[in-house]
Design a protein around this motif. Sequence first.
Motif, PDB file in Angstrom:
ATOM      1  N   PRO A   3       2.206   2.089   8.654  1.00 26.66           N
ATOM      2  CA  PRO A   3       2.592   1.640   7.323  1.00 26.66           C
ATOM      3  C   PRO A   3       1.806   0.410   6.883  1.00 26.66           C
ATOM      4  N   GLU A   4       1.079  -0.206   7.807  1.00 29.43           N
ATOM      5  CA  GLU A   4       0.301  -1.421   7.519  1.00 29.43           C
ATOM      6  C   GLU A   4      -0.706  -1.616   8.655  1.00 29.43           C
ATOM      7  N   GLY A   5      -1.634  -2.543   8.454  1.00 29.84           N
ATOM      8  CA  GLY A   5      -2.740  -2.646   9.407  1.00 29.84           C
ATOM      9  C   GLY A   5      -2.652  -3.764  10.428  1.00 29.84           C
ATOM     10  N   THR A   6      -1.728  -4.708  10.227  1.00 34.36           N
ATOM     11  CA  THR A   6      -1.716  -5.885  11.098  1.00 34.36           C
ATOM     12  C   THR A   6      -1.270  -5.571  12.529  1.00 34.36           C
ATOM     13  N   ALA A   7      -0.094  -4.911  12.638  1.00 28.71           N
ATOM     14  CA  ALA A   7       0.433  -4.631  13.984  1.00 28.71           C
ATOM     15  C   ALA A   7      -0.565  -3.796  14.807  1.00 28.71           C
ATOM     16  N   PHE A  26       0.863   4.363   5.179  1.00 26.36           N
ATOM     17  CA  PHE A  26       1.838   5.362   4.751  1.00 26.36           C
ATOM     18  C   PHE A  26       3.210   4.729   4.643  1.00 26.36           C
ATOM     19  N   ARG A  27       3.778   4.781   3.436  1.00 25.26           N
ATOM     20  CA  ARG A  27       5.124   4.230   3.240  1.00 25.26           C
ATOM     21  C   ARG A  27       5.879   5.168   2.308  1.00 25.26           C
ATOM     22  N   TYR A  28       7.063   5.568   2.758  1.00 33.06           N
ATOM     23  CA  TYR A  28       7.873   6.455   1.915  1.00 33.06           C
ATOM     24  C   TYR A  28       8.582   5.587   0.881  1.00 33.06           C
ATOM     25  N   GLU A  29       7.892   5.337  -0.235  1.00 31.79           N
ATOM     26  CA  GLU A  29       8.414   4.418  -1.240  1.00 31.79           C
ATOM     27  C   GLU A  29       8.748   5.167  -2.510  1.00 31.79           C
ATOM     28  N   LYS A  30       9.582   4.540  -3.353  1.00 31.98           N
ATOM     29  CA  LYS A  30       9.852   5.090  -4.683  1.00 31.98           C
ATOM     30  C   LYS A  30       8.588   4.923  -5.506  1.00 31.98           C
ATOM     31  N   ARG A  44       2.206   2.077  -7.005  1.00 33.33           N
ATOM     32  CA  ARG A  44       2.878   2.202  -5.698  1.00 33.33           C
ATOM     33  C   ARG A  44       2.808   3.650  -5.234  1.00 33.33           C
ATOM     34  N   PHE A  45       2.183   3.854  -4.109  1.00 31.75           N
ATOM     35  CA  PHE A  45       1.944   5.210  -3.599  1.00 31.75           C
ATOM     36  C   PHE A  45       2.543   5.375  -2.211  1.00 31.75           C
ATOM     37  N   ARG A  46       2.636   6.614  -1.774  1.00 33.17           N
ATOM     38  CA  ARG A  46       3.142   6.852  -0.414  1.00 33.17           C
ATOM     39  C   ARG A  46       2.006   6.816   0.601  1.00 33.17           C
ATOM     40  N   VAL A 102      -8.057  -8.277   6.690  1.00 30.35           N
ATOM     41  CA  VAL A 102      -8.728  -9.185   7.627  1.00 30.35           C
ATOM     42  C   VAL A 102      -7.655  -9.797   8.514  1.00 30.35           C
ATOM     43  N   GLU A 103      -7.914  -9.888   9.799  1.00 29.25           N
ATOM     44  CA  GLU A 103      -7.004 -10.570  10.727  1.00 29.25           C
ATOM     45  C   GLU A 103      -7.865 -11.514  11.562  1.00 29.25           C
ATOM     46  N   VAL A 104      -7.517 -12.791  11.523  1.00 32.78           N
ATOM     47  CA  VAL A 104      -8.247 -13.779  12.319  1.00 32.78           C
ATOM     48  C   VAL A 104      -7.295 -14.318  13.377  1.00 32.78           C
ATOM     49  N   VAL A 135       8.625 -14.766   0.113  1.00 35.49           N
ATOM     50  CA  VAL A 135       9.073 -14.663   1.511  1.00 35.49           C
ATOM     51  C   VAL A 135       8.439 -13.457   2.203  1.00 35.49           C
ATOM     52  N   ARG A 136       7.629 -12.656   1.454  1.00 36.39           N
ATOM     53  CA  ARG A 136       6.944 -11.476   2.004  1.00 36.39           C
ATOM     54  C   ARG A 136       7.964 -10.451   2.541  1.00 36.39           C
ATOM     55  N   GLY A 137       7.533  -9.215   2.725  1.00 39.63           N
ATOM     56  CA  GLY A 137       8.483  -8.180   3.131  1.00 39.63           C
ATOM     57  C   GLY A 137       8.427  -7.812   4.606  1.00 39.63           C
ATOM     58  N   ASP A 180       8.348  -9.120   8.784  1.00 39.55           N
ATOM     59  CA  ASP A 180       9.018 -10.187   9.537  1.00 39.55           C
ATOM     60  C   ASP A 180       8.116 -11.166  10.267  1.00 39.55           C
ATOM     61  N   TYR A 181       6.833 -10.816  10.430  1.00 42.63           N
ATOM     62  CA  TYR A 181       6.046 -11.613  11.373  1.00 42.63           C
ATOM     63  C   TYR A 181       5.533 -12.956  10.861  1.00 42.63           C
ATOM     64  N   TYR A 182       5.754 -13.258   9.583  1.00 39.37           N
ATOM     65  CA  TYR A 182       5.108 -14.451   9.039  1.00 39.37           C
ATOM     66  C   TYR A 182       5.713 -15.778   9.503  1.00 39.37           C
ATOM     67  N   THR A 183       4.828 -16.738   9.710  1.00 38.96           N
ATOM     68  CA  THR A 183       5.210 -18.128   9.988  1.00 38.96           C
ATOM     69  C   THR A 183       4.283 -19.002   9.144  1.00 38.96           C
ATOM     70  N   LEU A 207       1.509  -7.606 -10.783  1.00 42.63           N
ATOM     71  CA  LEU A 207       1.445  -6.653  -9.663  1.00 42.63           C
ATOM     72  C   LEU A 207       0.692  -7.309  -8.496  1.00 42.63           C
ATOM     73  N   ALA A 208       1.228  -7.126  -7.266  1.00 41.63           N
ATOM     74  CA  ALA A 208       0.578  -7.755  -6.106  1.00 41.63           C
ATOM     75  C   ALA A 208      -0.698  -7.008  -5.742  1.00 41.63           C
ATOM     76  N   LEU A 209      -1.825  -7.706  -5.863  1.00 43.81           N
ATOM     77  CA  LEU A 209      -3.114  -7.102  -5.494  1.00 43.81           C
ATOM     78  C   LEU A 209      -3.378  -7.309  -4.016  1.00 43.81           C
ATOM     79  N   CYS A 210      -2.787  -8.353  -3.466  1.00 45.92           N
ATOM     80  CA  CYS A 210      -3.074  -8.707  -2.080  1.00 45.92           C
ATOM     81  C   CYS A 210      -1.927  -9.558  -1.538  1.00 45.92           C
TER      82      CYS A 210
HETATM   83  P1  HAM Z   1       1.733  -5.887   2.123  1.00 46.80           P
HETATM   84  O1  HAM Z   1       2.020  -6.967   1.130  1.00 46.80           O
HETATM   85  O2  HAM Z   1       2.848  -5.006   2.517  1.00 46.80           O
HETATM   86  O3  HAM Z   1       1.114  -6.617   3.401  1.00 46.80           O
HETATM   87  O4  HAM Z   1       0.552  -4.997   1.585  1.00 46.80           O
HETATM   88  C1  HAM Z   1      -0.677  -5.572   1.214  1.00 46.80           C
HETATM   89  C2  HAM Z   1      -1.153  -5.031  -0.125  1.00 46.80           C
HETATM   90  O5  HAM Z   1      -1.234  -3.600  -0.064  1.00 46.80           O
HETATM   91  C3  HAM Z   1      -0.216  -5.286  -1.308  1.00 46.80           C
HETATM   92  O6  HAM Z   1      -0.442  -6.566  -1.869  1.00 46.80           O
HETATM   93  C4  HAM Z   1      -0.632  -4.187  -2.261  1.00 46.80           C
HETATM   94  O7  HAM Z   1      -1.814  -4.543  -2.966  1.00 46.80           O
HETATM   95  C5  HAM Z   1      -0.953  -3.038  -1.326  1.00 46.80           C
HETATM   96  N1  HAM Z   1       0.190  -2.128  -1.210  1.00 46.80           N
HETATM   97  C6  HAM Z   1       1.283  -2.255  -0.415  1.00 46.80           C
HETATM   98  N2  HAM Z   1       2.113  -1.200  -0.547  1.00 46.80           N
HETATM   99  C7  HAM Z   1       1.529  -0.381  -1.447  1.00 46.80           C
HETATM  100  C8  HAM Z   1       1.881   0.909  -2.009  1.00 46.80           C
HETATM  101  N3  HAM Z   1       2.977   1.523  -1.661  1.00 46.80           N
HETATM  102  N4  HAM Z   1       1.029   1.472  -2.904  1.00 46.80           N
HETATM  103  C9  HAM Z   1      -0.120   0.837  -3.260  1.00 46.80           C
HETATM  104  N5  HAM Z   1      -0.511  -0.350  -2.752  1.00 46.80           N
HETATM  105  C10 HAM Z   1       0.304  -0.952  -1.870  1.00 46.80           C
HETATM  106  C11 HAM Z   1       0.711  -5.972   4.541  1.00 46.80           C
HETATM  107  O8  HAM Z   1       0.649  -4.788   4.658  1.00 46.80           O
HETATM  108  C12 HAM Z   1       0.279  -6.930   5.617  1.00 46.80           C
HETATM  109  N6  HAM Z   1      -0.178  -6.144   6.764  1.00 46.80           N
HETATM  110  C13 HAM Z   1      -0.799  -7.863   5.138  1.00 46.80           C
HETATM  111  C14 HAM Z   1      -1.221  -8.848   6.187  1.00 46.80           C
HETATM  112  C15 HAM Z   1      -2.310  -8.750   6.983  1.00 46.80           C
HETATM  113  N7  HAM Z   1      -0.596  -9.941   6.520  1.00 46.80           N
HETATM  114  C16 HAM Z   1      -1.252 -10.537   7.494  1.00 46.80           C
HETATM  115  N8  HAM Z   1      -2.280  -9.804   7.798  1.00 46.80           N
END
Ligand code: HAM
Length: 417
Positions: A80-84, A111-115, A120-122, A129-131, A256-258, A260-263, A275-278
Amino acid sequence: MDIQAPKGTKDILPENIYKWQYVENLFRKLCSVYGCREIRTPMFEHTELFKRGVGETTDVVQKEMYTFEDKGGRSITLKPEGTAPAVRAFIENGLFNEVQPTKLYYFTPCFRYEKMQKGRFREHHQFGVEVCGSVEASIDAEVISLVMRVYKELGIEGVQLRINSMGCPSCRKKYNGALKEFLGNKYEELCETCKSRFEKNPLRILDCKVNSCKGIVSGAPIISDYICEECSTHFESLKNYLGVMDIHFDVDPLIVRGLDYYTKTVFEVLDKNGLALCGGGRYDNLIKQIGGPDVPAMGFGMGIERLLMALEENNIEIPSEKYMELYVGSMNEASKCEAIKIVNSLREKGIKCECDHMDKSVKAQMKYANKIEAYYTIILGEDEIKTRIAKIKRMSDRQQFEIKLDNLQEIINIVKA
Ligand code: HAM
Protein backbone atom coordinates in the motif's frame (compact mmCIF):
# COMPACT_ATOMS: atom_id res chain seq x y z
CA MET A 1 -16.35 -5.97 -23.85
CA ASP A 2 -17.63 -7.29 -20.54
CA ILE A 3 -14.30 -7.43 -18.71
CA GLN A 4 -13.03 -4.03 -17.70
CA ALA A 5 -10.10 -2.78 -15.63
CA PRO A 6 -10.96 -3.01 -11.92
CA LYS A 7 -12.52 0.09 -10.32
CA GLY A 8 -9.89 2.58 -9.25
CA THR A 9 -7.26 1.42 -11.75
CA LYS A 10 -6.24 2.99 -15.04
CA ASP A 11 -4.41 1.89 -18.17
CA ILE A 12 -1.57 4.18 -19.11
CA LEU A 13 -1.84 4.26 -22.88
CA PRO A 14 0.97 4.82 -25.40
CA GLU A 15 -0.45 8.27 -26.20
CA ASN A 16 0.14 9.35 -22.59
CA ILE A 17 3.21 7.38 -21.61
CA TYR A 18 5.61 10.15 -22.65
CA LYS A 19 4.34 12.25 -19.73
CA TRP A 20 5.17 9.46 -17.29
CA GLN A 21 8.55 8.91 -18.86
CA TYR A 22 9.30 12.62 -18.75
CA VAL A 23 8.58 13.00 -15.04
CA GLU A 24 10.34 9.72 -14.28
CA ASN A 25 13.44 10.91 -16.12
CA LEU A 26 13.36 14.21 -14.30
CA PHE A 27 13.07 12.42 -10.98
CA ARG A 28 15.93 10.07 -11.83
CA LYS A 29 18.09 13.02 -12.84
CA LEU A 30 17.34 14.91 -9.62
CA CYS A 31 17.87 11.84 -7.46
CA SER A 32 21.26 11.30 -9.02
CA VAL A 33 22.16 14.95 -8.37
CA TYR A 34 21.17 14.41 -4.71
CA GLY A 35 23.19 11.18 -4.46
CA CYS A 36 20.17 8.84 -4.20
CA ARG A 37 20.28 5.37 -5.73
CA GLU A 38 17.30 3.40 -7.02
CA ILE A 39 15.88 0.43 -5.15
CA ARG A 40 13.20 -1.96 -6.45
CA THR A 41 11.29 -4.08 -3.97
CA PRO A 42 8.64 -6.77 -4.62
CA MET A 43 5.06 -5.84 -5.42
CA PHE A 44 3.87 -7.87 -2.43
CA GLU A 45 5.18 -8.47 1.06
CA HIS A 46 4.22 -10.45 4.15
CA THR A 47 1.17 -8.74 5.66
CA GLU A 48 2.99 -8.58 8.99
CA LEU A 49 5.41 -5.98 7.56
CA PHE A 50 2.66 -3.41 7.05
CA LYS A 51 0.89 -4.28 10.29
CA ARG A 52 4.09 -3.65 12.20
CA GLY A 53 5.43 -0.89 9.98
CA VAL A 54 2.44 1.22 8.94
CA GLY A 55 0.50 0.43 12.14
CA GLU A 56 -2.40 -1.86 13.07
CA THR A 57 -4.77 1.02 13.85
CA THR A 58 -4.23 3.06 10.66
CA ASP A 59 -6.93 3.32 7.98
CA VAL A 60 -4.44 1.86 5.49
CA VAL A 61 -4.03 -1.36 7.49
CA GLN A 62 -7.52 -1.62 8.94
CA LYS A 63 -9.54 -0.80 5.85
CA GLU A 64 -7.50 -0.44 2.69
CA MET A 65 -5.03 -3.28 2.17
CA TYR A 66 -5.32 -5.86 -0.59
CA THR A 67 -4.53 -8.90 1.53
CA PHE A 68 -4.87 -12.54 0.52
CA GLU A 69 -3.61 -15.94 1.43
CA ASP A 70 -1.24 -17.47 -1.12
CA LYS A 71 -1.23 -21.13 -2.06
CA GLY A 72 1.29 -21.82 0.69
CA GLY A 73 -1.08 -20.41 3.31
CA ARG A 74 0.94 -17.20 3.88
CA SER A 75 -0.81 -13.88 4.40
CA ILE A 76 0.39 -11.63 1.61
CA THR A 77 -0.37 -7.93 0.96
CA LEU A 78 0.04 -5.87 -2.21
CA LYS A 79 2.15 -2.94 -1.07
CA PRO A 80 0.00 0.00 0.00
CA GLU A 81 3.08 2.26 0.28
CA GLY A 82 6.80 2.17 -0.36
CA THR A 83 8.48 2.97 2.95
CA ALA A 84 8.03 -0.29 4.87
CA PRO A 85 9.27 -2.41 1.91
CA ALA A 86 12.31 -0.15 1.36
CA VAL A 87 13.14 -0.36 5.04
CA ARG A 88 12.67 -4.14 5.05
CA ALA A 89 15.13 -4.36 2.16
CA PHE A 90 17.53 -1.98 3.92
CA ILE A 91 17.60 -4.31 6.93
CA GLU A 92 17.52 -7.65 5.10
CA ASN A 93 20.38 -6.72 2.78
CA GLY A 94 22.52 -5.14 5.49
CA LEU A 95 22.61 -1.74 3.75
CA PHE A 96 23.20 -0.20 7.19
CA ASN A 97 26.73 -1.64 7.00
CA GLU A 98 27.54 0.65 4.08
CA VAL A 99 28.68 4.23 4.45
CA GLN A 100 25.81 6.25 5.91
CA PRO A 101 23.46 7.87 5.14
CA THR A 102 21.90 5.43 2.69
CA LYS A 103 19.90 7.43 0.16
CA LEU A 104 17.33 5.38 -1.72
CA TYR A 105 14.71 6.26 -4.31
CA TYR A 106 11.95 4.28 -5.99
CA PHE A 107 8.99 4.33 -8.34
CA THR A 108 6.25 2.02 -7.24
CA PRO A 109 2.61 1.20 -7.74
CA CYS A 110 0.70 1.26 -4.43
CA PHE A 111 -2.57 -0.52 -3.76
CA ARG A 112 -5.21 0.84 -1.40
CA TYR A 113 -8.86 -0.11 -1.33
CA GLU A 114 -10.09 3.46 -1.02
CA LYS A 115 -13.32 5.29 -1.79
CA MET A 116 -12.93 6.78 -5.25
CA GLN A 117 -12.58 10.55 -5.48
CA LYS A 118 -10.80 13.03 -7.71
CA GLY A 119 -7.12 12.10 -7.51
CA ARG A 120 -7.73 9.02 -5.37
CA PHE A 121 -7.25 5.62 -6.96
CA ARG A 122 -7.04 2.02 -5.81
CA GLU A 123 -3.81 1.60 -7.71
CA HIS A 124 -1.70 4.73 -7.69
CA HIS A 125 2.01 5.29 -8.30
CA GLN A 126 4.57 7.01 -6.15
CA PHE A 127 8.03 8.43 -6.51
CA GLY A 128 9.67 7.99 -3.16
CA VAL A 129 12.91 8.76 -1.40
CA GLU A 130 14.06 7.19 1.87
CA VAL A 131 17.25 8.38 3.54
CA CYS A 132 18.43 6.16 6.39
CA GLY A 133 21.15 6.85 8.93
CA SER A 134 20.97 10.51 9.91
CA VAL A 135 19.13 12.18 12.80
CA GLU A 136 20.08 15.63 11.61
CA ALA A 137 17.36 18.10 10.67
CA SER A 138 19.58 19.14 7.76
CA ILE A 139 18.79 15.84 6.01
CA ASP A 140 15.06 16.53 6.51
CA ALA A 141 15.57 19.88 4.82
CA GLU A 142 17.57 18.26 2.01
CA VAL A 143 14.83 15.69 1.37
CA ILE A 144 12.20 18.44 1.32
CA SER A 145 14.36 20.51 -1.04
CA LEU A 146 14.37 17.59 -3.50
CA VAL A 147 10.56 17.47 -3.38
CA MET A 148 10.23 21.18 -4.00
CA ARG A 149 12.76 21.04 -6.84
CA VAL A 150 10.53 18.58 -8.72
CA TYR A 151 7.67 21.10 -8.76
CA LYS A 152 10.02 23.97 -9.56
CA GLU A 153 11.67 22.20 -12.50
CA LEU A 154 8.26 21.28 -13.89
CA GLY A 155 6.98 24.84 -13.45
CA ILE A 156 4.02 23.88 -11.24
CA GLU A 157 2.89 26.97 -9.41
CA GLY A 158 0.92 27.53 -6.23
CA VAL A 159 2.15 24.45 -4.38
CA GLN A 160 2.22 24.86 -0.65
CA LEU A 161 4.71 23.17 1.68
CA ARG A 162 3.32 22.52 5.14
CA ILE A 163 5.48 21.20 7.95
CA ASN A 164 4.90 20.08 11.52
CA SER A 165 6.59 18.07 14.23
CA MET A 166 4.97 14.92 15.57
CA GLY A 167 7.50 14.64 18.41
CA CYS A 168 9.06 11.52 19.82
CA PRO A 169 7.40 8.65 21.74
CA SER A 170 7.61 10.57 25.01
CA CYS A 171 5.87 13.65 23.52
CA ARG A 172 3.35 11.31 21.95
CA LYS A 173 2.59 9.65 25.28
CA LYS A 174 1.67 12.98 26.84
CA TYR A 175 -0.32 13.97 23.78
CA ASN A 176 -2.24 10.68 23.70
CA GLY A 177 -3.21 11.27 27.32
CA ALA A 178 -4.55 14.73 26.46
CA LEU A 179 -6.43 13.37 23.45
CA LYS A 180 -8.04 10.64 25.50
CA GLU A 181 -9.14 13.17 28.05
CA PHE A 182 -10.66 15.32 25.30
CA LEU A 183 -12.38 12.41 23.55
CA GLY A 184 -13.39 10.56 26.71
CA ASN A 185 -16.91 11.91 27.04
CA LYS A 186 -17.51 11.63 23.27
CA TYR A 187 -16.48 7.99 23.15
CA GLU A 188 -19.97 6.64 22.47
CA GLU A 189 -20.32 8.90 19.39
CA LEU A 190 -17.15 7.56 17.72
CA CYS A 191 -17.37 5.04 14.86
CA GLU A 192 -16.60 1.42 15.76
CA THR A 193 -13.07 1.58 14.30
CA CYS A 194 -12.27 4.69 16.31
CA LYS A 195 -13.65 3.12 19.48
CA SER A 196 -11.06 0.39 19.00
CA ARG A 197 -8.41 3.09 18.43
CA PHE A 198 -9.26 4.96 21.61
CA GLU A 199 -7.12 2.84 23.91
CA LYS A 200 -4.49 1.64 21.43
CA ASN A 201 -3.77 4.75 19.39
CA PRO A 202 -6.10 7.76 19.91
CA LEU A 203 -4.01 9.85 17.47
CA ARG A 204 -5.46 7.86 14.57
CA ILE A 205 -8.97 9.09 15.43
CA LEU A 206 -7.80 12.47 14.09
CA ASP A 207 -7.53 11.22 10.52
CA CYS A 208 -10.69 9.08 10.46
CA LYS A 209 -12.57 9.75 7.23
CA VAL A 210 -16.02 9.09 8.80
CA ASN A 211 -17.94 12.40 8.91
CA SER A 212 -19.24 12.09 12.48
CA CYS A 213 -15.70 11.45 13.76
CA LYS A 214 -14.39 14.43 11.79
CA GLY A 215 -16.84 16.65 13.70
CA ILE A 216 -15.91 15.19 17.08
CA VAL A 217 -12.17 15.83 16.68
CA SER A 218 -12.48 19.48 15.74
CA GLY A 219 -11.15 21.46 18.70
CA ALA A 220 -9.01 18.54 19.90
CA PRO A 221 -5.62 19.35 21.51
CA ILE A 222 -2.83 19.77 19.00
CA ILE A 223 0.42 17.87 19.09
CA SER A 224 2.70 20.90 18.84
CA ASP A 225 1.63 21.88 22.37
CA TYR A 226 3.13 18.63 23.68
CA ILE A 227 6.54 18.63 21.97
CA CYS A 228 9.59 18.15 24.22
CA GLU A 229 12.61 20.41 24.11
CA GLU A 230 14.75 18.11 21.97
CA CYS A 231 12.02 17.72 19.34
CA SER A 232 11.33 21.42 19.44
CA THR A 233 15.03 22.23 18.83
CA HIS A 234 15.06 19.73 15.94
CA PHE A 235 12.03 21.45 14.41
CA GLU A 236 13.62 24.89 14.80
CA SER A 237 16.77 23.61 13.04
CA LEU A 238 14.65 22.27 10.19
CA LYS A 239 13.02 25.68 9.73
CA ASN A 240 16.44 27.28 9.79
CA TYR A 241 17.87 24.92 7.12
CA LEU A 242 14.82 25.44 4.91
CA GLY A 243 15.38 29.17 5.27
CA VAL A 244 19.03 28.76 4.28
CA MET A 245 17.84 27.20 1.01
CA ASP A 246 15.11 29.82 0.48
CA ILE A 247 12.37 27.21 0.69
CA HIS A 248 9.08 28.75 1.69
CA PHE A 249 6.96 26.79 4.14
CA ASP A 250 3.97 27.12 6.45
CA VAL A 251 3.80 25.43 9.84
CA ASP A 252 0.57 23.46 10.05
CA PRO A 253 0.10 22.07 13.57
CA LEU A 254 -2.78 19.90 12.36
CA ILE A 255 -0.66 17.61 10.15
CA VAL A 256 -0.50 14.19 11.83
CA ARG A 257 -0.16 12.02 8.65
CA GLY A 258 -2.08 8.75 8.23
CA LEU A 259 0.71 6.27 8.93
CA ASP A 260 2.03 5.38 12.37
CA TYR A 261 5.77 5.45 11.87
CA TYR A 262 6.38 9.19 11.96
CA THR A 263 8.48 10.96 14.58
CA LYS A 264 9.54 14.61 14.64
CA THR A 265 9.36 16.14 11.12
CA VAL A 266 6.25 15.59 9.04
CA PHE A 267 5.32 17.48 5.91
CA GLU A 268 2.85 17.64 3.06
CA VAL A 269 2.81 19.51 -0.22
CA LEU A 270 -0.63 20.63 -1.33
CA ASP A 271 -1.73 21.86 -4.73
CA LYS A 272 -3.87 24.97 -5.32
CA ASN A 273 -7.01 22.98 -4.51
CA GLY A 274 -5.66 21.51 -1.28
CA LEU A 275 -4.99 18.06 -2.74
CA ALA A 276 -1.91 16.35 -1.26
CA LEU A 277 0.72 16.03 -3.98
CA CYS A 278 3.32 14.62 -1.63
CA GLY A 279 3.69 13.54 1.97
CA GLY A 280 6.51 12.40 4.15
CA GLY A 281 8.54 12.79 7.27
CA ARG A 282 10.99 11.32 9.71
CA TYR A 283 10.61 7.83 11.12
CA ASP A 284 13.37 7.27 13.67
CA ASN A 285 11.94 4.09 15.21
CA LEU A 286 10.60 2.17 12.21
CA ILE A 287 13.80 0.35 11.29
CA LYS A 288 14.22 -0.93 14.84
CA GLN A 289 10.51 -1.71 15.09
CA ILE A 290 10.63 -4.08 12.16
CA GLY A 291 13.68 -5.93 13.41
CA GLY A 292 16.64 -3.84 12.26
CA PRO A 293 19.27 -1.81 14.06
CA ASP A 294 18.49 1.49 15.75
CA VAL A 295 18.86 3.67 12.64
CA PRO A 296 16.88 6.89 12.10
CA ALA A 297 15.38 7.76 8.70
CA MET A 298 13.44 10.32 6.70
CA GLY A 299 11.58 10.21 3.39
CA PHE A 300 8.61 11.07 1.22
CA GLY A 301 6.16 9.64 -1.28
CA MET A 302 4.92 11.74 -4.19
CA GLY A 303 1.79 10.70 -6.10
CA ILE A 304 2.57 10.51 -9.82
CA GLU A 305 -1.07 10.64 -10.98
CA ARG A 306 -1.59 13.77 -8.88
CA LEU A 307 1.63 15.28 -10.21
CA LEU A 308 0.39 14.78 -13.78
CA MET A 309 -2.99 16.27 -12.84
CA ALA A 310 -1.20 19.33 -11.45
CA LEU A 311 0.74 19.66 -14.71
CA GLU A 312 -2.52 19.64 -16.65
CA GLU A 313 -4.15 22.17 -14.36
CA ASN A 314 -1.15 24.44 -14.82
CA ASN A 315 -1.41 24.00 -18.62
CA ILE A 316 2.16 22.73 -18.73
CA GLU A 317 2.90 20.88 -21.95
CA ILE A 318 5.39 18.06 -21.79
CA PRO A 319 7.39 17.60 -24.99
CA SER A 320 6.01 14.61 -26.86
CA GLU A 321 8.38 12.03 -28.29
CA LYS A 322 5.82 11.08 -30.88
CA TYR A 323 7.46 11.59 -34.26
CA MET A 324 9.33 9.59 -36.88
CA GLU A 325 12.38 10.87 -38.68
CA LEU A 326 11.67 8.96 -41.87
CA TYR A 327 9.01 6.85 -43.56
CA VAL A 328 10.17 4.57 -46.40
CA GLY A 329 7.19 3.56 -48.56
CA SER A 330 7.05 0.90 -51.27
CA MET A 331 4.87 -0.20 -54.20
CA ASN A 332 5.63 -3.85 -54.79
CA GLU A 333 7.50 -6.79 -53.30
CA ALA A 334 10.92 -5.79 -54.68
CA SER A 335 10.66 -2.22 -53.38
CA LYS A 336 9.27 -3.49 -50.08
CA CYS A 337 12.43 -5.61 -49.68
CA GLU A 338 14.56 -2.55 -50.41
CA ALA A 339 12.55 -0.47 -47.91
CA ILE A 340 13.02 -3.14 -45.24
CA LYS A 341 16.75 -3.24 -45.96
CA ILE A 342 17.14 0.56 -45.74
CA VAL A 343 14.99 0.87 -42.62
CA ASN A 344 16.89 -1.97 -40.97
CA SER A 345 20.27 -0.31 -41.67
CA LEU A 346 19.06 3.16 -40.62
CA ARG A 347 17.67 1.79 -37.34
CA GLU A 348 21.10 0.36 -36.67
CA LYS A 349 22.36 3.94 -36.91
CA GLY A 350 19.69 5.13 -34.47
CA ILE A 351 17.36 6.75 -37.02
CA LYS A 352 13.67 6.57 -36.08
CA CYS A 353 12.06 5.14 -39.19
CA GLU A 354 9.19 2.98 -40.41
CA CYS A 355 8.08 1.14 -43.54
CA ASP A 356 4.85 -0.51 -44.71
CA HIS A 357 3.63 -3.81 -43.27
CA MET A 358 -0.05 -3.44 -44.20
CA ASP A 359 0.11 -3.65 -48.01
CA LYS A 360 -1.23 -0.10 -48.20
CA SER A 361 -1.62 1.94 -51.39
CA VAL A 362 0.92 4.75 -51.86
CA LYS A 363 -1.80 7.29 -51.02
CA ALA A 364 -2.62 5.42 -47.80
CA GLN A 365 1.08 5.16 -46.97
CA MET A 366 1.47 8.95 -47.27
CA LYS A 367 -1.52 9.42 -45.02
CA TYR A 368 0.07 7.05 -42.54
CA ALA A 369 3.39 8.92 -42.75
CA ASN A 370 1.51 12.11 -41.82
CA LYS A 371 -0.21 10.39 -38.95
CA ILE A 372 3.01 9.11 -37.40
CA GLU A 373 4.49 12.60 -37.88
CA ALA A 374 7.28 11.53 -40.20
CA TYR A 375 9.62 14.47 -40.94
CA TYR A 376 10.80 12.90 -44.21
CA THR A 377 9.42 10.29 -46.63
CA ILE A 378 10.92 8.22 -49.43
CA ILE A 379 8.67 6.22 -51.78
CA LEU A 380 10.33 3.35 -53.64
CA GLY A 381 8.97 1.96 -56.90
CA GLU A 382 10.34 0.01 -59.85
CA ASP A 383 12.30 2.99 -61.24
CA GLU A 384 14.01 3.76 -57.94
CA ILE A 385 15.09 0.15 -57.53
CA LYS A 386 16.43 0.08 -61.10
CA THR A 387 18.31 3.43 -61.04
CA ARG A 388 19.21 3.24 -57.29
CA ILE A 389 18.18 6.90 -57.15
CA ALA A 390 15.14 8.18 -55.25
CA LYS A 391 13.59 11.37 -53.85
CA ILE A 392 13.41 12.18 -50.17
CA LYS A 393 10.63 14.61 -49.30
CA ARG A 394 10.65 17.00 -46.36
CA MET A 395 7.06 16.86 -45.16
CA SER A 396 6.98 20.35 -43.59
CA ASP A 397 7.45 22.22 -46.90
CA ARG A 398 7.18 19.35 -49.44
CA GLN A 399 10.70 20.12 -50.71
CA GLN A 400 12.39 17.12 -52.37
CA PHE A 401 16.04 16.12 -52.59
CA GLU A 402 17.61 13.46 -54.77
CA ILE A 403 19.44 10.68 -52.95
CA LYS A 404 21.37 7.54 -53.84
CA LEU A 405 19.87 4.44 -52.26
CA ASP A 406 23.34 3.01 -51.75
CA ASN A 407 24.55 6.06 -49.84
CA LEU A 408 22.95 5.72 -46.41
CA GLN A 409 25.11 8.46 -44.97
CA GLU A 410 23.57 10.92 -47.42
CA ILE A 411 20.07 10.01 -46.15
CA ILE A 412 21.22 10.29 -42.54
CA ASN A 413 22.73 13.73 -43.19
CA ILE A 414 19.49 15.03 -44.66
CA VAL A 415 17.31 13.55 -41.93
CA LYS A 416 19.56 14.83 -39.16
CA ALA A 417 20.13 18.29 -40.71
P1 HAM B 1 1.05 8.96 1.75
O1 HAM B 1 0.78 10.36 2.19
O2 HAM B 1 0.10 7.91 2.17
O3 HAM B 1 2.52 8.62 2.27
O4 HAM B 1 1.18 8.93 0.19
C1 HAM B 1 2.09 9.77 -0.48
C2 HAM B 1 1.43 10.45 -1.67
O5 HAM B 1 0.88 9.45 -2.55
C3 HAM B 1 0.23 11.34 -1.34
O6 HAM B 1 0.64 12.64 -0.97
C4 HAM B 1 -0.50 11.35 -2.67
O7 HAM B 1 0.09 12.28 -3.57
C5 HAM B 1 -0.27 9.95 -3.19
N1 HAM B 1 -1.41 9.08 -2.89
C6 HAM B 1 -1.67 8.43 -1.73
N2 HAM B 1 -2.80 7.69 -1.82
C7 HAM B 1 -3.26 7.88 -3.08
C8 HAM B 1 -4.39 7.36 -3.82
N3 HAM B 1 -5.24 6.53 -3.28
N4 HAM B 1 -4.55 7.76 -5.11
C9 HAM B 1 -3.66 8.62 -5.68
N5 HAM B 1 -2.58 9.11 -5.05
C10 HAM B 1 -2.38 8.75 -3.77
C11 HAM B 1 3.16 7.42 2.06
O8 HAM B 1 2.74 6.55 1.37
C12 HAM B 1 4.49 7.35 2.76
N6 HAM B 1 5.10 6.06 2.44
C13 HAM B 1 5.39 8.48 2.36
C14 HAM B 1 6.71 8.45 3.07
C15 HAM B 1 7.87 7.97 2.57
N7 HAM B 1 6.95 8.85 4.29
C16 HAM B 1 8.22 8.64 4.57
N8 HAM B 1 8.78 8.08 3.55
